[in-house]
Design an enzyme around this catalytic site. Structure first.
Site, PDB file in Angstrom:
ATOM      1  N   MET A  21       0.812  -1.217   0.000  1.00  0.00           N
ATOM      2  CA  MET A  21       0.000   0.000   0.000  1.00  0.00           C
ATOM      3  C   MET A  21       0.848   1.270   0.000  1.00  0.00           C
ATOM      4  SD  MET A  21      -2.909  -1.288  -0.225  1.00  0.00           S
ATOM      5  CE  MET A  21      -3.988   0.087   0.072  1.00  0.00           C
ATOM      6  N   HIS A  28      -3.433  -5.256  -9.550  1.00  0.00           N
ATOM      7  CA  HIS A  28      -4.383  -4.207  -9.190  1.00  0.00           C
ATOM      8  C   HIS A  28      -5.803  -4.743  -9.398  1.00  0.00           C
ATOM      9  CE1 HIS A  28      -5.998  -0.237  -8.562  1.00  0.00           C
ATOM     10  NE2 HIS A  28      -6.746  -0.409  -9.635  1.00  0.00           N
ATOM     11  N   ASP A  52       5.246   1.623 -13.456  1.00  0.00           N
ATOM     12  CA  ASP A  52       5.973   2.803 -13.925  1.00  0.00           C
ATOM     13  C   ASP A  52       5.823   3.891 -12.859  1.00  0.00           C
ATOM     14  OD1 ASP A  52       3.483   3.915 -14.240  1.00  0.00           O
ATOM     15  OD2 ASP A  52       3.558   4.012 -16.429  1.00  0.00           O
ATOM     16  N   ASP A  87      -0.715   2.849 -10.860  1.00  0.00           N
ATOM     17  CA  ASP A  87      -1.428   1.781 -11.581  1.00  0.00           C
ATOM     18  C   ASP A  87      -1.524   2.081 -13.082  1.00  0.00           C
ATOM     19  OD1 ASP A  87      -1.907   0.523  -9.065  1.00  0.00           O
ATOM     20  OD2 ASP A  87      -3.616   1.826  -8.738  1.00  0.00           O
ATOM     21  N   SER A 136      -5.821  -6.725 -12.980  1.00  0.00           N
ATOM     22  CA  SER A 136      -4.759  -6.538 -13.974  1.00  0.00           C
ATOM     23  C   SER A 136      -3.415  -6.748 -13.307  1.00  0.00           C
ATOM     24  CB  SER A 136      -4.780  -5.095 -14.527  1.00  0.00           C
ATOM     25  OG  SER A 136      -6.061  -4.731 -14.992  1.00  0.00           O
ATOM     26  N   ASN A 182       2.992  -5.452 -10.510  1.00  0.00           N
ATOM     27  CA  ASN A 182       1.973  -5.205  -9.491  1.00  0.00           C
ATOM     28  C   ASN A 182       0.666  -5.870  -9.919  1.00  0.00           C
ATOM     29  OD1 ASN A 182       0.663  -3.889  -7.232  1.00  0.00           O
ATOM     30  ND2 ASN A 182      -0.193  -2.403  -8.669  1.00  0.00           N
TER      31      ASN A 182
HETATM   32  C1  GRF Z   1      -5.633  -7.295  -3.623  1.00  0.00           C
HETATM   33  O1  GRF Z   1      -6.952  -7.102  -4.045  1.00  0.00           O
HETATM   34  C2  GRF Z   1      -4.670  -6.593  -4.541  1.00  0.00           C
HETATM   35  O2  GRF Z   1      -5.056  -6.620  -5.871  1.00  0.00           O
HETATM   36  C3  GRF Z   1      -4.716  -5.185  -4.003  1.00  0.00           C
HETATM   37  O3  GRF Z   1      -4.799  -5.316  -2.606  1.00  0.00           O
HETATM   38  C4  GRF Z   1      -5.375  -6.583  -2.290  1.00  0.00           C
HETATM   39  C5  GRF Z   1      -4.363  -7.297  -1.464  1.00  0.00           C
HETATM   40  O4  GRF Z   1      -4.836  -8.518  -0.991  1.00  0.00           O
HETATM   41  N1  GRF Z   1      -3.590  -4.421  -4.477  1.00  0.00           N
HETATM   42  P1  GRF Z   1      -3.833  -9.591  -0.423  1.00  0.00           P
HETATM   43  O5  GRF Z   1      -2.981  -8.873   0.631  1.00  0.00           O
HETATM   44  O6  GRF Z   1      -3.006 -10.124  -1.534  1.00  0.00           O
HETATM   45  O7  GRF Z   1      -4.714 -10.636   0.206  1.00  0.00           O
END
Ligand code: GRF
Length: 220
Positions: free
Chosen positions: A94, A113, A145, A149, A140, A111
């Site tokens: 995050m 997303h 970059d 996202d 996705s 990544n």
């Molecule tokens: C997932 O939905 C991912 O795509 C997003 O945050 C969530 C993380 O879930 N970026 P986890 O920690 O992999 O369970």
């Protein structure tokens, strides 16, 4: 002969269910990557417990404790280099990484997303998808970059949006596809089956023929 497996680091901030999907895939015979390191920017998260259970090296690096983003990214870089990491997977991490870090790892930083990019970059994607009234939503995997996202898309998986959905039920349906998509995209990148040119990713025809390049690898 098996090609050398890429050494992958997974960066997390929480639950780590995508990390788990990558750990499980890396346990499959012939998978071209091993999860060599898990780094979290938060202590005591479930993802770290998953890494511990799998016997994977773990590190907690917290920007605040390290004195800010620059110091955090320097420490991150050092940890990755020390561990001989070839490729980084962000999985529920995050934090936005700075342009310098992203440039250093360009083409080796991916990544996942939870939306069909370029729709709904950023946070609260499921609620926003519901509010927009889209009929298809999904996830996705993309190269990172300097934007949010916004990097070149490697693969996507779609799910229907049902009239009965709320953000949680939609998130659950997308998550199932995330867990299928991320390992397949990582595999493509590790095998050198993706080419990045002019911000577009193309998948080698041999991999495409095997179905690995399908937009929705989870389609049954
Ligand atoms: C997932 O939905 C991912 O795509 C997003 O945050 C969530 C993380 O879930 N970026 P986890 O920690 O992999 O369970």
């Amino acid at each position: 002969m098996n090609p050398v497996r890429k050494r992958v680091a997974v960066l997390i901030s929480g639950r780590g269910s995508n990390l788990q999907a990558l750990i499980d895939a890396a346990g499959e015979t012939g998978f071209p990557a091993e999860i060599a390191l898990v780094i979290s920017d938060r202590p005591d998260v479930q993802g770290l417990q998953r890494a511990e259970r799998a016997g994977i090296a773990r590190q907690v690096l917290m920007p605040k404790e390290l004195g800010g983003r620059a110091a955090f990214e320097a420490a991150l870089d050092e940890a990755l280099r020390k561990a001989g990491i070839d490729l980084i997977c962000l999985a529920g991490f995050m934090r936005i990484l700075g342009a310098g870090f992203v440039a250093r790892w360009q083409g080796r930083l991916i990544n996942i997303h939870p939306s069909l990019l370029p729709a709904f970059p950023g946070l609260d994607t499921h609620q926003r998808a519901l509010e927009a009234g889209v009929k298809l939503h999904g996830c996705s995997v993309h190269f990172v970059d300097a934007g949010v996202d916004s990097g070149p898309i490697i693969g996507q998986a779609a799910v229907p949006v049902l009239p009965s959905d709320d953000a949680d039920s939609l998130a659950d349906r997308v998550l199932v596809e995330e867990h299928r998509l991320y390992p397949r995209c990582l595999e493509l990148v590790c095998l050198g089956d993706v080419q990045l040119r002019d911000r577009k990713v193309t998948v080698a025809s041999s991999a495409a023929a095997k179905g690995a390049a399908l937009a929705n690898p989870g389609a049954r």
